[in-house]
Design a protein around this motif. Sequence first.
Motif, PDB file in Angstrom:
ATOM      1  N   LEU A  23       0.816  -1.211   0.000  1.00  0.00           N
ATOM      2  CA  LEU A  23       0.000   0.000   0.000  1.00  0.00           C
ATOM      3  C   LEU A  23       0.848   1.258   0.000  1.00  0.00           C
ATOM      4  CD1 LEU A  23      -2.811  -0.932   2.532  1.00  0.00           C
ATOM      5  CD2 LEU A  23      -3.030  -0.675   0.059  1.00  0.00           C
ATOM      6  N   THR A  24       2.076   1.177   0.515  1.00  0.00           N
ATOM      7  CA  THR A  24       2.919   2.366   0.586  1.00  0.00           C
ATOM      8  C   THR A  24       3.580   2.693  -0.732  1.00  0.00           C
ATOM      9  OG1 THR A  24       4.966   1.212   1.171  1.00  0.00           O
ATOM     10  CG2 THR A  24       3.451   1.740   2.962  1.00  0.00           C
ATOM     11  N   SER A  25       3.500   1.776  -1.702  1.00  0.00           N
ATOM     12  CA  SER A  25       4.187   2.011  -2.967  1.00  0.00           C
ATOM     13  C   SER A  25       3.270   1.955  -4.180  1.00  0.00           C
ATOM     14  CB  SER A  25       5.305   0.972  -3.145  1.00  0.00           C
ATOM     15  OG  SER A  25       4.774  -0.323  -3.139  1.00  0.00           O
ATOM     16  N   SER A  26       1.964   1.648  -4.004  1.00  0.00           N
ATOM     17  CA  SER A  26       1.040   1.539  -5.139  1.00  0.00           C
ATOM     18  C   SER A  26       0.559   2.927  -5.538  1.00  0.00           C
ATOM     19  CB  SER A  26      -0.149   0.658  -4.771  1.00  0.00           C
ATOM     20  OG  SER A  26       0.258  -0.642  -4.515  1.00  0.00           O
ATOM     21  N   ARG A  27       1.294   3.566  -6.416  1.00  0.00           N
ATOM     22  CA  ARG A  27       0.949   4.901  -6.875  1.00  0.00           C
ATOM     23  C   ARG A  27       0.786   4.896  -8.383  1.00  0.00           C
ATOM     24  NH1 ARG A  27       2.699   8.721  -2.926  1.00  0.00           N
ATOM     25  NH2 ARG A  27       3.753   7.728  -1.196  1.00  0.00           N
ATOM     26  N   SER A  28       0.023   5.849  -8.888  1.00  0.00           N
ATOM     27  CA  SER A  28      -0.080   5.988 -10.328  1.00  0.00           C
ATOM     28  C   SER A  28       1.162   6.687 -10.845  1.00  0.00           C
ATOM     29  CB  SER A  28      -1.331   6.797 -10.672  1.00  0.00           C
ATOM     30  OG  SER A  28      -1.276   8.077 -10.069  1.00  0.00           O
ATOM     31  N   SER A  33      -2.446   8.892  -5.654  1.00  0.00           N
ATOM     32  CA  SER A  33      -3.094   7.629  -5.354  1.00  0.00           C
ATOM     33  C   SER A  33      -3.903   7.148  -6.550  1.00  0.00           C
ATOM     34  CB  SER A  33      -4.009   7.802  -4.145  1.00  0.00           C
ATOM     35  OG  SER A  33      -4.886   6.717  -4.052  1.00  0.00           O
ATOM     36  N   SER A  34      -3.887   5.835  -6.770  1.00  0.00           N
ATOM     37  CA  SER A  34      -4.666   5.268  -7.865  1.00  0.00           C
ATOM     38  C   SER A  34      -6.080   4.901  -7.432  1.00  0.00           C
ATOM     39  CB  SER A  34      -3.975   4.016  -8.403  1.00  0.00           C
ATOM     40  OG  SER A  34      -3.843   3.058  -7.375  1.00  0.00           O
ATOM     41  N   LEU A  35      -6.420   5.120  -6.139  1.00  0.00           N
ATOM     42  CA  LEU A  35      -7.767   4.782  -5.677  1.00  0.00           C
ATOM     43  C   LEU A  35      -8.793   5.827  -6.107  1.00  0.00           C
ATOM     44  CD1 LEU A  35      -7.505   3.410  -2.057  1.00  0.00           C
ATOM     45  CD2 LEU A  35      -8.391   2.256  -4.056  1.00  0.00           C
ATOM     46  N   LEU A  36      -8.595   7.053  -5.702  1.00  0.00           N
ATOM     47  CA  LEU A  36      -9.534   8.117  -6.022  1.00  0.00           C
ATOM     48  C   LEU A  36      -8.767   9.412  -6.247  1.00  0.00           C
ATOM     49  CD1 LEU A  36     -12.281   7.611  -3.287  1.00  0.00           C
ATOM     50  CD2 LEU A  36     -12.578   7.263  -5.718  1.00  0.00           C
ATOM     51  N   GLU A 131      -6.263   2.907   3.207  1.00  0.00           N
ATOM     52  CA  GLU A 131      -5.609   2.562   1.934  1.00  0.00           C
ATOM     53  C   GLU A 131      -5.077   3.817   1.253  1.00  0.00           C
ATOM     54  OE1 GLU A 131      -7.719  -1.457   0.253  1.00  0.00           O
ATOM     55  OE2 GLU A 131      -8.773   0.437  -0.092  1.00  0.00           O
ATOM     56  N   GLN A 132      -5.909   4.854   1.202  1.00  0.00           N
ATOM     57  CA  GLN A 132      -5.502   6.111   0.571  1.00  0.00           C
ATOM     58  C   GLN A 132      -4.290   6.703   1.280  1.00  0.00           C
ATOM     59  OE1 GLN A 132      -6.977   7.520  -2.058  1.00  0.00           O
ATOM     60  NE2 GLN A 132      -5.912   9.489  -2.087  1.00  0.00           N
ATOM     61  N   THR A 133      -4.351   6.746   2.604  1.00  0.00           N
ATOM     62  CA  THR A 133      -3.264   7.341   3.385  1.00  0.00           C
ATOM     63  C   THR A 133      -1.968   6.569   3.225  1.00  0.00           C
ATOM     64  OG1 THR A 133      -4.850   8.172   5.022  1.00  0.00           O
ATOM     65  CG2 THR A 133      -2.544   8.001   5.716  1.00  0.00           C
ATOM     66  N   MET A 134      -2.043   5.246   3.247  1.00  0.00           N
ATOM     67  CA  MET A 134      -0.836   4.442   3.154  1.00  0.00           C
ATOM     68  C   MET A 134      -0.161   4.597   1.793  1.00  0.00           C
ATOM     69  SD  MET A 134      -0.390   3.236   6.069  1.00  0.00           S
ATOM     70  CE  MET A 134       0.923   2.057   5.762  1.00  0.00           C
ATOM     71  N   MET A 135      -0.960   4.817   0.751  1.00  0.00           N
ATOM     72  CA  MET A 135      -0.360   5.001  -0.564  1.00  0.00           C
ATOM     73  C   MET A 135       0.279   6.377  -0.713  1.00  0.00           C
ATOM     74  SD  MET A 135      -2.782   2.993  -3.272  1.00  0.00           S
ATOM     75  CE  MET A 135      -4.302   3.720  -2.709  1.00  0.00           C
ATOM     76  N   GLU A 136      -0.080   7.276   0.163  1.00  0.00           N
ATOM     77  CA  GLU A 136       0.484   8.622   0.097  1.00  0.00           C
ATOM     78  C   GLU A 136       1.569   8.854   1.135  1.00  0.00           C
ATOM     79  OE1 GLU A 136      -2.972  10.994   0.656  1.00  0.00           O
ATOM     80  OE2 GLU A 136      -3.632  10.852  -1.429  1.00  0.00           O
ATOM     81  N   THR A 137       1.752   7.906   2.056  1.00  0.00           N
ATOM     82  CA  THR A 137       2.714   8.057   3.146  1.00  0.00           C
ATOM     83  C   THR A 137       4.083   7.542   2.733  1.00  0.00           C
ATOM     84  OG1 THR A 137       0.973   7.831   4.809  1.00  0.00           O
ATOM     85  CG2 THR A 137       3.240   7.457   5.540  1.00  0.00           C
ATOM     86  N   LYS A 138       5.103   8.309   3.026  1.00  0.00           N
ATOM     87  CA  LYS A 138       6.470   7.885   2.757  1.00  0.00           C
ATOM     88  C   LYS A 138       7.159   7.568   4.074  1.00  0.00           C
ATOM     89  CE  LYS A 138       7.118  10.582  -1.497  1.00  0.00           C
ATOM     90  NZ  LYS A 138       7.933  11.630  -2.172  1.00  0.00           N
ATOM     91  N   PHE A 139       7.780   6.398   4.138  1.00  0.00           N
ATOM     92  CA  PHE A 139       8.524   5.997   5.331  1.00  0.00           C
ATOM     93  C   PHE A 139      10.021   6.121   5.044  1.00  0.00           C
ATOM     94  CE2 PHE A 139       4.472   3.800   5.614  1.00  0.00           C
ATOM     95  CZ  PHE A 139       4.099   4.048   6.922  1.00  0.00           C
ATOM     96  N   GLN A 154       1.346   2.263  14.039  1.00  0.00           N
ATOM     97  CA  GLN A 154       1.026   3.549  14.642  1.00  0.00           C
ATOM     98  C   GLN A 154       0.078   4.351  13.756  1.00  0.00           C
ATOM     99  OE1 GLN A 154       1.629   4.809  17.607  1.00  0.00           O
ATOM    100  NE2 GLN A 154       0.538   6.687  17.054  1.00  0.00           N
ATOM    101  N   LYS A 155       0.316   4.310  12.439  1.00  0.00           N
ATOM    102  CA  LYS A 155      -0.552   5.018  11.501  1.00  0.00           C
ATOM    103  C   LYS A 155      -1.966   4.443  11.538  1.00  0.00           C
ATOM    104  CE  LYS A 155       0.707   7.725   9.066  1.00  0.00           C
ATOM    105  NZ  LYS A 155       0.720   9.194   9.209  1.00  0.00           N
ATOM    106  N   ARG A 156      -2.078   3.147  11.675  1.00  0.00           N
ATOM    107  CA  ARG A 156      -3.396   2.517  11.773  1.00  0.00           C
ATOM    108  C   ARG A 156      -4.169   3.026  12.972  1.00  0.00           C
ATOM    109  NH1 ARG A 156      -1.450  -3.755  10.563  1.00  0.00           N
ATOM    110  NH2 ARG A 156      -1.527  -3.609   8.276  1.00  0.00           N
TER     111      ARG A 156
END
Length: 336
Positions: A23-28, A33-36, A131-139, A154-156
Amino acid sequence: MGKKWIFAGIAVLAVIIIAVLFLTSSRSKNGQSSLLPDAQFENWNLMGGNSAEGFDLFDEEGMLSYDELMAQARKGTISLVSELWRMRRNCPKDMDFHVCNEKLRAFIGKKFPYPDNEKLIALFDKYIRYEQTMMETKFGENLTNQQRYAAIKQKRRELFGEEDAKLVFGLEESKAGFAFALQDFVKTTAGQSGDARIANYEAMRRKNFGDYYDAVVAAEPAYTKFETEVMLRDSDLNRASSEQKTAMTQAMREKYFGPEGARRMADLDKQLGQEREKESQLQAAEKKFLSENASLSDSEKAARLLELRKKYLGDEEAEAYTRRMEYEKYMQSQNK
């Protein structure tokens, strides 16, 4: 056997981490985010949420009630995330992902009575936002897997709160915690007796799995239980004589597979032993042949070696053995 078991545990951990970190790397391609689209995300739940179209898409016989669903999630006999993704797979492959989410949200609203439907929809909305947040979060790139997973946990909790986070992710997080603890356990208990190690292993599992312990143990395949006990009794087996080791192994097999299963495994051991002996004899014959026929061309050597292999292994096994040797030779050349 100990190293093999460690690797199995690490593999379990890798599957969990990879699935979560996906989820942290699935980007368009544009990095969004590729979700919405961002403009739609805040109001996604207003987009056709009351439409009855597609209701039958998710309807199944014998669906659990809200109370049954929550009870099974709390004890770990089902995963809410897995159930969500299972239902999502009922959407046609060409359906847009957020349209599928809208239809599933509408289904939950109609399938479950009030106020249970609102509770489930609230969880669903939180998961979509997660899901949206995890795809936009960089660790941080230098984090270990354990540190990265702790950051995700922690993010959850920031998004779900402690109670809902445990309800949705508790089973997965307990398995990840067990996989992390497993690595240290194998090292720190290496010199213990089998009985002591088994007792400590179960204590470690109970601590990590908590409320999910019974469900995890009940779902564990017999062969996994057998392999685990063999590993935990590794020190005892290494100290035992050949006869004692055979008897101990047979007793463990009967424990998990019954007398008939243990007999079949013993027969397989015998067969594999005979095959290893044939291969050992063949390898000695091949070594002698090559030393005495160094002047032959490569094609002549290959033809004569195949004849030799058929003599020791039979036609079919000789062909399979030759393919295996060629594959191993190729892999060795790639690893240089």
